[in-house]
Design a protein around this motif. Structure first.
Motif, PDB file in Angstrom:
ATOM      1  N   ALA A  48       0.035   4.629 -71.186  1.00 53.23           N
ATOM      2  CA  ALA A  48       0.286   3.390 -70.153  1.00 53.23           C
ATOM      3  C   ALA A  48      -0.707   2.699 -70.674  1.00 53.23           C
ATOM      4  N   ILE A  49      -2.060   3.218 -69.866  1.00 51.33           N
ATOM      5  CA  ILE A  49      -3.163   2.673 -70.017  1.00 51.33           C
ATOM      6  C   ILE A  49      -3.836   2.474 -71.550  1.00 51.33           C
ATOM      7  N   CYS A  50      -3.525   2.911 -71.831  1.00 49.67           N
ATOM      8  CA  CYS A  50      -4.235   2.688 -73.976  1.00 49.67           C
ATOM      9  C   CYS A  50      -3.325   1.561 -74.326  1.00 49.67           C
ATOM     10  N   LEU A  51      -1.636   1.636 -74.278  1.00 53.31           N
ATOM     11  CA  LEU A  51      -1.447   0.765 -74.725  1.00 53.31           C
ATOM     12  C   LEU A  51      -0.665  -0.222 -74.028  1.00 53.31           C
ATOM     13  N   GLY A  52      -1.649  -0.302 -73.033  1.00 55.73           N
ATOM     14  CA  GLY A  52      -1.162  -1.654 -71.689  1.00 55.73           C
ATOM     15  C   GLY A  52       0.510  -2.086 -71.769  1.00 55.73           C
ATOM     16  N   ILE A  53       0.674  -0.831 -71.077  1.00 56.45           N
ATOM     17  CA  ILE A  53       1.900  -1.784 -71.272  1.00 56.45           C
ATOM     18  C   ILE A  53       2.346  -0.382 -69.729  1.00 56.45           C
ATOM     19  N   GLN A  54       3.642  -0.487 -68.607  1.00 53.09           N
ATOM     20  CA  GLN A  54       4.162   0.149 -67.599  1.00 53.09           C
ATOM     21  C   GLN A  54       4.109   1.355 -67.927  1.00 53.09           C
ATOM     22  N   GLU A  55       3.926   2.525 -66.181  1.00 51.04           N
ATOM     23  CA  GLU A  55       4.641   3.942 -66.673  1.00 51.04           C
ATOM     24  C   GLU A  55       5.665   4.103 -67.621  1.00 51.04           C
ATOM     25  N   GLU A  56       6.442   3.634 -66.422  1.00 52.07           N
ATOM     26  CA  GLU A  56       7.829   3.818 -66.657  1.00 52.07           C
ATOM     27  C   GLU A  56       8.451   3.443 -68.638  1.00 52.07           C
ATOM     28  N   ALA A  74       6.171   3.744 -70.469  1.00 52.43           N
ATOM     29  CA  ALA A  74       4.917   4.676 -71.401  1.00 52.43           C
ATOM     30  C   ALA A  74       5.792   5.687 -71.350  1.00 52.43           C
ATOM     31  N   GLU A  75       6.476   5.660 -69.641  1.00 55.74           N
ATOM     32  CA  GLU A  75       7.663   7.153 -70.177  1.00 55.74           C
ATOM     33  C   GLU A  75       8.378   7.713 -71.466  1.00 55.74           C
ATOM     34  N   GLN A  76       9.191   6.412 -71.164  1.00 58.15           N
ATOM     35  CA  GLN A  76      10.612   5.964 -72.520  1.00 58.15           C
ATOM     36  C   GLN A  76      10.105   6.046 -73.687  1.00 58.15           C
ATOM     37  N   VAL A  77       8.881   5.378 -74.005  1.00 55.71           N
ATOM     38  CA  VAL A  77       8.149   5.855 -75.566  1.00 55.71           C
ATOM     39  C   VAL A  77       7.864   6.719 -75.743  1.00 55.71           C
ATOM     40  N   LYS A  78       7.327   7.665 -74.836  1.00 50.60           N
ATOM     41  CA  LYS A  78       6.192   8.831 -75.124  1.00 50.60           C
ATOM     42  C   LYS A  78       7.976   9.881 -75.592  1.00 50.60           C
ATOM     43  N   GLN A  79       8.695  10.031 -74.911  1.00 52.56           N
ATOM     44  CA  GLN A  79      10.128  10.374 -74.827  1.00 52.56           C
ATOM     45  C   GLN A  79      10.998   9.930 -76.091  1.00 52.56           C
ATOM     46  N   LEU A  89       5.899  -0.012 -83.995  1.00 48.81           N
ATOM     47  CA  LEU A  89       6.910   0.399 -83.833  1.00 48.81           C
ATOM     48  C   LEU A  89       7.204  -0.462 -82.833  1.00 48.81           C
ATOM     49  N   LYS A  90       8.874  -0.247 -83.201  1.00 51.35           N
ATOM     50  CA  LYS A  90       9.924  -1.381 -82.142  1.00 51.35           C
ATOM     51  C   LYS A  90      10.507  -1.074 -81.529  1.00 51.35           C
ATOM     52  N   ALA A  91      10.394  -0.691 -79.987  1.00 56.59           N
ATOM     53  CA  ALA A  91      10.515   0.113 -78.789  1.00 56.59           C
ATOM     54  C   ALA A  91      11.331  -0.592 -78.093  1.00 56.59           C
ATOM     55  N   GLU A  92      12.333  -0.482 -77.882  1.00 58.92           N
ATOM     56  CA  GLU A  92      13.307  -1.714 -77.088  1.00 58.92           C
ATOM     57  C   GLU A  92      12.988  -3.704 -77.570  1.00 58.92           C
ATOM     58  N   SER A  93      12.447  -3.578 -76.251  1.00 57.68           N
ATOM     59  CA  SER A  93      11.168  -4.755 -76.879  1.00 57.68           C
ATOM     60  C   SER A  93       9.736  -5.405 -77.143  1.00 57.68           C
ATOM     61  N   LEU A  94       9.308  -3.562 -77.145  1.00 56.59           N
ATOM     62  CA  LEU A  94       7.801  -3.136 -77.044  1.00 56.59           C
ATOM     63  C   LEU A  94       7.672  -3.759 -78.433  1.00 56.59           C
ATOM     64  N   GLU A  95       6.164  -3.353 -78.443  1.00 53.50           N
ATOM     65  CA  GLU A  95       5.929  -3.164 -80.217  1.00 53.50           C
ATOM     66  C   GLU A  95       5.026  -2.109 -80.428  1.00 53.50           C
TER      67      GLU A  95
END
Ligand code: ATP
Ligand code: MG
Length: 410
Positions: free
Chosen positions: A239-247, A249-254, A272-278
């Motif tokens: 979350a910190i390094c990619l500048g995203i919310q923890e929720e 980050a959890e989704q991206v991690k999983q 990589l495209k993860a939902e609306s995130l790059e």
């Protein structure tokens, strides 16, 4: 006589429950569920109300799924705030130089006479082995000829306040606690077999916030420890390094834990495209790898300080916190220089590997109860199973399956 055994494992992230139907010769896990856990942090209760609500949810769900309306359960808790005491107790045989259930009970209760601080209680105690006449180590001394019996026991001591809080949470959820076990200790019931029993095995259960460590020498618990780190540290850093919310980050991690290395090789420069995130895959890989490396270093440091590092033959990794990451085994093998076996939900053909802890709890409870069946048969008495000897094995089909799968990893 048939009865039901329920095991409930309280994790920081998940509560898992399993129900088994058992009789003297039969053990069958009929149902397992897992639900989100709230109110715990790093193995300690921070909000009793939240814990009670999530516990009740899990209890309601397993009652519905299994169609069994139980009122008591064996529970598994974290080893944080507990300590292991290795202890010995002695009993002298009275007549005939024969070891009977009386001598066995006497030796065990002698072993349980340990010094406790004013804020401590004994949570659990189990016999690892017996020694007869100061010479031979045996697993089951019943009916053996000997004048002296020594019980070698492991006693788990915990803080009374924590245990009382667990008791309250369960009482409020309508469940009477039949026995409290340390959750990762039950994993040995699932993996140790005739082959691994003679090896020195390290079992690591890496969850969300706690890493539980247990070391077995010749099938005896030698060392128990817990570290206040886990999968949540990986999420927080993503979350910190990619500048995203923890929720997020959890989704991206999983989403990417199982193939992030392959993805990196294929798209080393790119996103990589993860939902609306790059997601910057290189950054993701760097963050994940440095956190895993740091956690493995902490585990190694703990084992090294315990003095057991050189004695370990195999390491088993359980829990979703680390096991799901691609090639995580090599972090352990590189750093610890030990053969490492990662146990995941896919290998065990489970919906979620956290279920395995509650299966271990019902298996252990059954093994202890089974001994009581035998003991009652022997002397017609009925005794409290909480602190009983734990040396009879009866494999259910499910556990036999686990053991076969584990064997296949070698
Ligand atoms: N597919 C996945 N990839 C990577 N990490 C995952 C995955 N699924 C779950 N996790 C992580 O696993 C952790 C939860 O593991 P587990 O269910 O073993 O924990 P727990 O037993 O509830 O917690 P603890 O052992 O700390 O009490 C969380 O940090 C979660 O982010
Ligand atoms: Mg856990």
């Amino acid at each position: 006589m048939q009865r039901t055994i329920v095991g409930i494992d309280i994790g920081n992230d998940n509560i898992s429950a399993s129900v088994a139907k058992v009789s003297e010769n039969d053990f069958e896990v009929i149902c397992s569920v897992y639900t989100p856990s709230k109110g715990l942090s790093k193995g300690k209760i921070i909000n009793l109300n939240d814990l009670t609500v999530s516990l009740k949810k899990c209890v309601d769900e397993i009652k519905k799924e299994s169609n069994i309306n139980f009122t008591s359960a064996f529970i598994g808790i974290s080893s944080s705030s507990t300590r292991l005491v290795k202890t010995k107790g002695v009993a002298l045989s009275t007549s005939l130089n024969l070891i009977t259930p009386t001598e066995i009970k006497e030796a065990i209760s002698d072993a349980e006479k340990i010094e406790l601080a004013s804020d401590e209680v004994i949570i659990d105690a189990f016999t690892e082995s017996f020694c007869i006449d100061d010479s031979t180590i045996v697993e089951d001394p019943l009916a053996m000829k000997a004048s002296k019996l020594q019980a070698n026991c492991s006693v788990i001591v915990g803080k009374s306040e924590l245990i009382n809080s667990y008791r309250n949470a369960f009482r409020l959820s309508g469940i009477n606690i039949e026995g409290i076990y340390i959750n990762n200790l039950e994993l040995r019931k699932i993996i140790l077999n005739e082959k691994t029993i003679k090896e020195n095995v390290l079992i690591v259960d890496a969850g969300a916030e706690v890493i539980e460590i247990a070391l077995y020498k010749n099938n005896e618990l030698e060392y128990l420890s817990s570290l206040p780190v886990g999968g949540q540290n990986v999420t927080k850093d993503i979350a910190i390094c990619l500048g995203i919310q923890e929720e997020q980050a959890e989704q991206v991690k999983q989403n990417y834990s199982e193939n992030y290395k392959t993805l990196y090789r294929e798209h080393s420069i790119g996103t990589l495209k993860a939902e609306s995130l790059e997601i910057d895959i290189k950054l993701f890989k760097d963050v994940v790898e440095s956190r895993i490396e740091e956690i493995v270093t902490l585990i190694k440091k703990d084992i090294k300080e315990s003095g057991y590092l050189n004695e370990i033959s195999n390491i088993y990794i359980f829990g979703n916190g680390l096991a799901m990451f691609q090639d995580v085994k090599y972090f352990f093998e590189d750093k610890m220089r030990k053969k490492t076996i990662i146990v995941t939900k896919n290998q065990l053909e489970l919906q979620n590997s956290c279920i395995i802890n509650s299966i271990g709890i019902v298996k252990d409870a059954y093994d202890r109860l089974k001994l009581i069946y035998e003991d009652s048969y022997d002397n017609g008495s009925n005794i409290n199973h909480d602190n009983e000897i734990n040396n009879k094995k009866k494999k259910s089909g499910l556990i036999r399956n686990f053991k076969r799968l584990i064997d296949d990893f070698f």
